[in-house]
Motif scaffolding. Sequence first.
Motif, PDB file in Angstrom:
ATOM      1  N   TRP A 136       0.323   8.474 -16.346  1.00  0.00           N
ATOM      2  CA  TRP A 136       1.947   8.160 -16.288  1.00  0.00           C
ATOM      3  C   TRP A 136       2.701   9.304 -15.670  1.00  0.00           C
ATOM      4  CZ3 TRP A 136       5.611  10.295 -19.787  1.00  0.00           C
ATOM      5  CH2 TRP A 136       6.744   9.686 -19.459  1.00  0.00           C
ATOM      6  N   ARG A 137       2.255  10.601 -15.906  1.00  0.00           N
ATOM      7  CA  ARG A 137       2.902  11.593 -15.455  1.00  0.00           C
ATOM      8  C   ARG A 137       2.565  12.244 -13.772  1.00  0.00           C
ATOM      9  NH1 ARG A 137       1.739  16.352 -19.612  1.00  0.00           N
ATOM     10  NH2 ARG A 137       2.555  17.516 -17.849  1.00  0.00           N
ATOM     11  N   ASP A 138       1.694  11.165 -13.383  1.00  0.00           N
ATOM     12  CA  ASP A 138       1.183  11.291 -12.190  1.00  0.00           C
ATOM     13  C   ASP A 138       2.006  10.187 -11.120  1.00  0.00           C
ATOM     14  OD1 ASP A 138       0.228  11.069  -9.464  1.00  0.00           O
ATOM     15  OD2 ASP A 138      -1.571  12.200  -9.936  1.00  0.00           O
ATOM     16  N   PRO A 139       2.902  10.328 -10.400  1.00  0.00           N
ATOM     17  CA  PRO A 139       3.780   9.373  -9.979  1.00  0.00           C
ATOM     18  C   PRO A 139       2.924   8.089  -9.156  1.00  0.00           C
ATOM     19  CG  PRO A 139       4.369  11.348  -8.851  1.00  0.00           C
ATOM     20  CD  PRO A 139       3.580  11.737  -9.988  1.00  0.00           C
ATOM     21  N   HIS A 140       1.785   8.754  -8.487  1.00  0.00           N
ATOM     22  CA  HIS A 140       1.012   7.704  -7.784  1.00  0.00           C
ATOM     23  C   HIS A 140      -0.097   6.993  -8.784  1.00  0.00           C
ATOM     24  CE1 HIS A 140       2.373   8.966  -3.963  1.00  0.00           C
ATOM     25  NE2 HIS A 140       2.110  10.240  -4.172  1.00  0.00           N
ATOM     26  N   VAL A 142       0.804  -1.321   0.025  1.00  0.00           N
ATOM     27  CA  VAL A 142      -0.044  -0.084  -0.010  1.00  0.00           C
ATOM     28  C   VAL A 142       0.888   1.349   0.091  1.00  0.00           C
ATOM     29  CG1 VAL A 142      -0.365  -0.034   2.263  1.00  0.00           C
ATOM     30  CG2 VAL A 142      -1.783   1.077   1.124  1.00  0.00           C
ATOM     31  N   SER A 143       1.951   1.270   0.608  1.00  0.00           N
ATOM     32  CA  SER A 143       2.732   2.366   0.935  1.00  0.00           C
ATOM     33  C   SER A 143       3.563   2.763  -0.293  1.00  0.00           C
ATOM     34  CB  SER A 143       3.629   2.312   1.895  1.00  0.00           C
ATOM     35  OG  SER A 143       4.580   1.208   1.557  1.00  0.00           O
ATOM     36  N   ARG A 144       3.653   1.941  -1.292  1.00  0.00           N
ATOM     37  CA  ARG A 144       4.409   2.011  -2.543  1.00  0.00           C
ATOM     38  C   ARG A 144       3.359   2.251  -3.836  1.00  0.00           C
ATOM     39  NH1 ARG A 144       9.022  -2.257  -3.650  1.00  0.00           N
ATOM     40  NH2 ARG A 144       9.326  -0.702  -5.395  1.00  0.00           N
ATOM     41  N   ALA A 145       2.129   1.780  -3.628  1.00  0.00           N
ATOM     42  CA  ALA A 145       1.131   2.037  -4.823  1.00  0.00           C
ATOM     43  C   ALA A 145      -0.117   2.238  -4.337  1.00  0.00           C
ATOM     44  CB  ALA A 145       1.121   1.058  -5.930  1.00  0.00           C
ATOM     45  N   PRO A 146      -0.340   3.426  -3.572  1.00  0.00           N
ATOM     46  CA  PRO A 146      -1.433   3.392  -2.665  1.00  0.00           C
ATOM     47  C   PRO A 146      -2.811   3.342  -3.569  1.00  0.00           C
ATOM     48  CG  PRO A 146      -0.310   5.689  -2.741  1.00  0.00           C
ATOM     49  CD  PRO A 146       0.529   4.496  -3.213  1.00  0.00           C
ATOM     50  N   TYR A 147      -2.887   4.104  -4.779  1.00  0.00           N
ATOM     51  CA  TYR A 147      -4.090   3.913  -5.428  1.00  0.00           C
ATOM     52  C   TYR A 147      -4.406   2.639  -6.101  1.00  0.00           C
ATOM     53  CZ  TYR A 147      -4.458   8.907  -5.436  1.00  0.00           C
ATOM     54  OH  TYR A 147      -4.493  10.317  -4.923  1.00  0.00           O
ATOM     55  N   LEU A 148      -3.335   1.866  -6.524  1.00  0.00           N
ATOM     56  CA  LEU A 148      -3.421   0.466  -6.954  1.00  0.00           C
ATOM     57  C   LEU A 148      -4.004  -0.320  -5.775  1.00  0.00           C
ATOM     58  CD1 LEU A 148      -2.839  -1.446  -9.334  1.00  0.00           C
ATOM     59  CD2 LEU A 148      -0.813  -2.006  -8.143  1.00  0.00           C
ATOM     60  N   LEU A 188     -10.437   8.472  -8.490  1.00  0.00           N
ATOM     61  CA  LEU A 188     -10.078   8.178  -7.406  1.00  0.00           C
ATOM     62  C   LEU A 188      -8.778   9.243  -6.815  1.00  0.00           C
ATOM     63  CD1 LEU A 188     -10.680   5.887  -5.408  1.00  0.00           C
ATOM     64  CD2 LEU A 188      -8.492   4.947  -6.465  1.00  0.00           C
ATOM     65  N   SER A 189      -8.036   9.710  -7.694  1.00  0.00           N
ATOM     66  CA  SER A 189      -6.952  10.669  -7.424  1.00  0.00           C
ATOM     67  C   SER A 189      -7.628  11.897  -7.089  1.00  0.00           C
ATOM     68  CB  SER A 189      -6.024  10.584  -8.331  1.00  0.00           C
ATOM     69  OG  SER A 189      -6.458  11.513  -9.426  1.00  0.00           O
ATOM     70  N   ALA A 190      -8.669  12.260  -7.547  1.00  0.00           N
ATOM     71  CA  ALA A 190      -9.438  13.395  -7.079  1.00  0.00           C
ATOM     72  C   ALA A 190     -10.269  13.471  -5.822  1.00  0.00           C
ATOM     73  CB  ALA A 190     -10.510  14.053  -8.205  1.00  0.00           C
ATOM     74  N   VAL A 191     -10.733  12.373  -5.651  1.00  0.00           N
ATOM     75  CA  VAL A 191     -11.544  12.317  -4.506  1.00  0.00           C
ATOM     76  C   VAL A 191     -10.745  11.810  -3.090  1.00  0.00           C
ATOM     77  CG1 VAL A 191     -13.600  11.821  -5.547  1.00  0.00           C
ATOM     78  CG2 VAL A 191     -12.283  10.052  -4.601  1.00  0.00           C
ATOM     79  N   THR A 192      -9.628  11.130  -3.151  1.00  0.00           N
ATOM     80  CA  THR A 192      -8.724  11.013  -1.896  1.00  0.00           C
ATOM     81  C   THR A 192      -7.504  11.144  -2.357  1.00  0.00           C
ATOM     82  OG1 THR A 192      -8.568   8.589  -2.771  1.00  0.00           O
ATOM     83  CG2 THR A 192     -10.374   8.998  -1.314  1.00  0.00           C
ATOM     84  N   SER A 193      -6.601  11.102  -1.152  1.00  0.00           N
ATOM     85  CA  SER A 193      -5.310  11.388  -1.287  1.00  0.00           C
ATOM     86  C   SER A 193      -4.485  10.003  -1.134  1.00  0.00           C
ATOM     87  CB  SER A 193      -4.776  12.511  -0.289  1.00  0.00           C
ATOM     88  OG  SER A 193      -4.935  12.000   0.854  1.00  0.00           O
ATOM     89  N   PRO A 194      -3.292  10.072  -1.357  1.00  0.00           N
ATOM     90  CA  PRO A 194      -2.632   8.571  -1.149  1.00  0.00           C
ATOM     91  C   PRO A 194      -2.367   8.428   0.173  1.00  0.00           C
ATOM     92  CG  PRO A 194      -1.433  10.076  -2.880  1.00  0.00           C
ATOM     93  CD  PRO A 194      -2.514  10.837  -2.402  1.00  0.00           C
ATOM     94  N   GLU A 195      -2.315   9.621   1.006  1.00  0.00           N
ATOM     95  CA  GLU A 195      -2.221   9.380   2.643  1.00  0.00           C
ATOM     96  C   GLU A 195      -3.323   8.944   3.100  1.00  0.00           C
ATOM     97  OE1 GLU A 195      -1.409  12.340   1.038  1.00  0.00           O
ATOM     98  OE2 GLU A 195       0.750  11.990   0.779  1.00  0.00           O
ATOM     99  N   ALA A 196      -4.385   9.479   2.701  1.00  0.00           N
ATOM    100  CA  ALA A 196      -5.675   8.957   3.185  1.00  0.00           C
ATOM    101  C   ALA A 196      -5.872   7.514   3.042  1.00  0.00           C
ATOM    102  CB  ALA A 196      -7.034   9.604   2.551  1.00  0.00           C
ATOM    103  N   VAL A 197      -5.490   7.054   1.756  1.00  0.00           N
ATOM    104  CA  VAL A 197      -5.714   5.396   1.380  1.00  0.00           C
ATOM    105  C   VAL A 197      -4.801   4.657   2.162  1.00  0.00           C
ATOM    106  CG1 VAL A 197      -5.116   3.650  -0.290  1.00  0.00           C
ATOM    107  CG2 VAL A 197      -6.100   5.856  -0.840  1.00  0.00           C
ATOM    108  N   ILE A 198      -3.714   5.010   2.332  1.00  0.00           N
ATOM    109  CA  ILE A 198      -2.592   4.333   3.211  1.00  0.00           C
ATOM    110  C   ILE A 198      -3.025   4.190   4.761  1.00  0.00           C
ATOM    111  CG2 ILE A 198      -0.222   4.459   4.217  1.00  0.00           C
ATOM    112  CD1 ILE A 198       0.710   6.023   1.840  1.00  0.00           C
ATOM    113  N   HIS A 199      -3.574   5.484   5.211  1.00  0.00           N
ATOM    114  CA  HIS A 199      -4.029   5.325   6.638  1.00  0.00           C
ATOM    115  C   HIS A 199      -5.220   4.501   6.788  1.00  0.00           C
ATOM    116  CE1 HIS A 199      -5.173   6.902  10.445  1.00  0.00           C
ATOM    117  NE2 HIS A 199      -6.452   7.108  10.234  1.00  0.00           N
ATOM    118  N   LEU A 200      -6.378   4.402   5.869  1.00  0.00           N
ATOM    119  CA  LEU A 200      -7.253   3.644   5.809  1.00  0.00           C
ATOM    120  C   LEU A 200      -6.766   2.236   5.694  1.00  0.00           C
ATOM    121  CD1 LEU A 200     -10.213   4.452   5.669  1.00  0.00           C
ATOM    122  CD2 LEU A 200      -9.960   3.569   3.505  1.00  0.00           C
TER     123      LEU A 200
END
Lengths: 596, 129
Positions: free
Chosen positions: A230-234, A169-175, A300-312
């Motif tokens: 691809w241009r967005d690292p997450h 999760v920490s390396r590819a949160p959206y995935l 998904l990237s618009a409604v949540t942030s990577p940090e939120a996903v990781i936290h969840l």
Amino acid sequence: MTEHIRFGDVMREVGIDQTVVSYNDLTPKPEYDAEGRVKPYVARNLRLAPGDVYNLLSPYVGARFWDQVRSVLPLAVYLVLFQILILRQTVTDSWVITAGMGAVIVGLMLFMEGLKLGLMPFAGEIGDRLPKRSPLPVVLLIAFLLGIGVTFAEPAIGALQAVGAGVDVSRAPYLYALLNQWTGTLVLMVGIGVGAAAVLGTVRFLYGWSLKPFIYAALVPTLALSVYCWRDPHLAAILGLAWDCGAVTTGPVTVPLVLSLGIGIASAGGKGGSSLSGFGIVTLASLFPVLAVLGLGVYLSAVTSPEAVIHLAQTASAQSGAAQPAWFETTPGAEIIGGFRAIVPLVIFLFLVMRLVLRTRLHDAGIVAYGLVLAVAGMIVFNIGLSYGLAKLGGQSGSLVPAAFLSLEGVRGSPLYMAELGLVIAMAFAWILGFGATLAEPALNALGITVENLTQGAFRKTTLIYAVSIGVGFGILTGVLRIIYDIEILYLVLPGYVLAMALTAVSSEEFVNVAWDSAGVTTGPVTVPLVLAMGLGFGGALGAVDGFGILAMASIGPIVSVLLTGVWVSRRHRRRMAAETTNAQLVLAKAEGIEG
Amino acid sequence: MKKNIVVLTDVSLITCVVQRGAADDIIKAAREAGAQGATVSFARGTGVRERLGILGVAVEVEKEIIQVVVSTEQQDRVFEAMYLAGKLNTPGMGIMYVTHLEKAATHIPMEVLEKLRATGRSRHASAKA
């Protein structure tokens, strides 16, 4: 002294005893009612002896069982032998995997039979009647909803859930989010893609449009969105998954059900008399889901942030570590729920269409019910086998193959071979896996026959089968290399599809249809989970972010290889035709010379 | 010279209707019993399937019709071999029958014909007998 024996007596001894019965004694006598009219004869049900039941059922079950054994066993044996002989590793949990493979075979057997008896009658009836009874918009709406329904019922889609847990999760949160919290939405988006493909493909049949503009129109935005992600690292991490989703969708449920509706509409519409009817839906159904999944990623990237996903994810894992998982999250419960969730909504939908839109009933309600029970049971057993057999074995060999050229923790004596040799072994493993799995795919054989008829023998069945298999072989090889060298998937997908589009532009309509469809038929319910799990195991062993993308490569491979073969075949054909015409002209000229 | 064709007599037709996929084994048995060839066509049929209840699912609606032309001497041997190979004594497996054929014609190798003529086992028949 000679003994005289009648020849007839000898024949009676050698031959088989015959008891002669008059058929007149067996056929029913007419019965009359009170007014002297003949009552219609109703045959009574037969009562069978246990031996007869056995004789009746053993070929029925046997043929279906061996069909699935043939589709599962070679791949499994290949993986196991490779692991034992080349990598010199024992197969861990071999009993669990064997039982899981058995479950896959039994599950597929039940599911395929259930599909034939329980779902296909609906599809046939709806495909035949709906286009004649309802206005086009209603028909297309139903085709769209059907596309969503069949996606949920596709056995390979369960593989996505099965492999999702392995993502870091920490390396590819959206995935991670897509594969864990958002799986339902993910499958729904894939379904919407398939539904859109069903609608557009059907409209294409109806008006006999060329497939080429559809391919460009589907690919250009998909590639553009890929570049954006691809241009967005997450977001870049979801590219592999998105492109793989296209390959997952076109399986044994989607293809026949959607096709039967599409062909029904085309034949009712009148214009779709071309021999190419039926092609193209599979192509679009493997492109649109990619677009839909990429769109979901962007959302998904618009409604949540990577940090939120990781936290969840962290709170969820903390909770699950503390609390006992509920019954529907552990093994038999989860699969049973999954099986019902896959089949029941689709059946309810088909049933409602039959009753409310068509206002007809099925003739053989008993047999359809039996088929549906089989389909659900098969899905449940298959899902169990998927997690304990296919995913486990694929993951294991995927994580062990890199040991051929890398030093891995937990593998004694690794690297097993010198770096170059080990790399070649890993590549050969990937190529043979793709080539062999495709060669054995029954759907490809059927496509080959169609193609041979379509091109009047110019494109031979074996040519197609080998072209597709070689394409898949190199596709899987590329996918594996991508994971080893950590190449961005965009660098492969973009040039691959641009090349495919260029070849499409110069190829004739027949070859375009065949080539783009051939990518879809190659990825069946056994190959998909195995390859997905293998890729993830491979990626995990190498420490890559994700192991997706192999299936995506396996889709581009055959498209390019079949298009290239098509170009070659038609050039050779044209040259031969040209040679024949010049010959004929020479003969004619000579003949005229003699006459003159 | 008057045109001449060779016509075979003492010919029977064995027809066997079985479930799709079952024909190959039956044809193999028929050939081993001496049948020279077989024709298979696809068809759909009903009968026992409807009377088996839920077990009816084990019987394919799609059928294969095997037609084998045999000599009357072979007839019973081929018939029995096909019956056993097709397990036709099981309910739902199929049905078979023999019909007498008045005459048949096909390619007969020249040397066979000459041998038959030499032993006096062929006869001439005028066009309108």
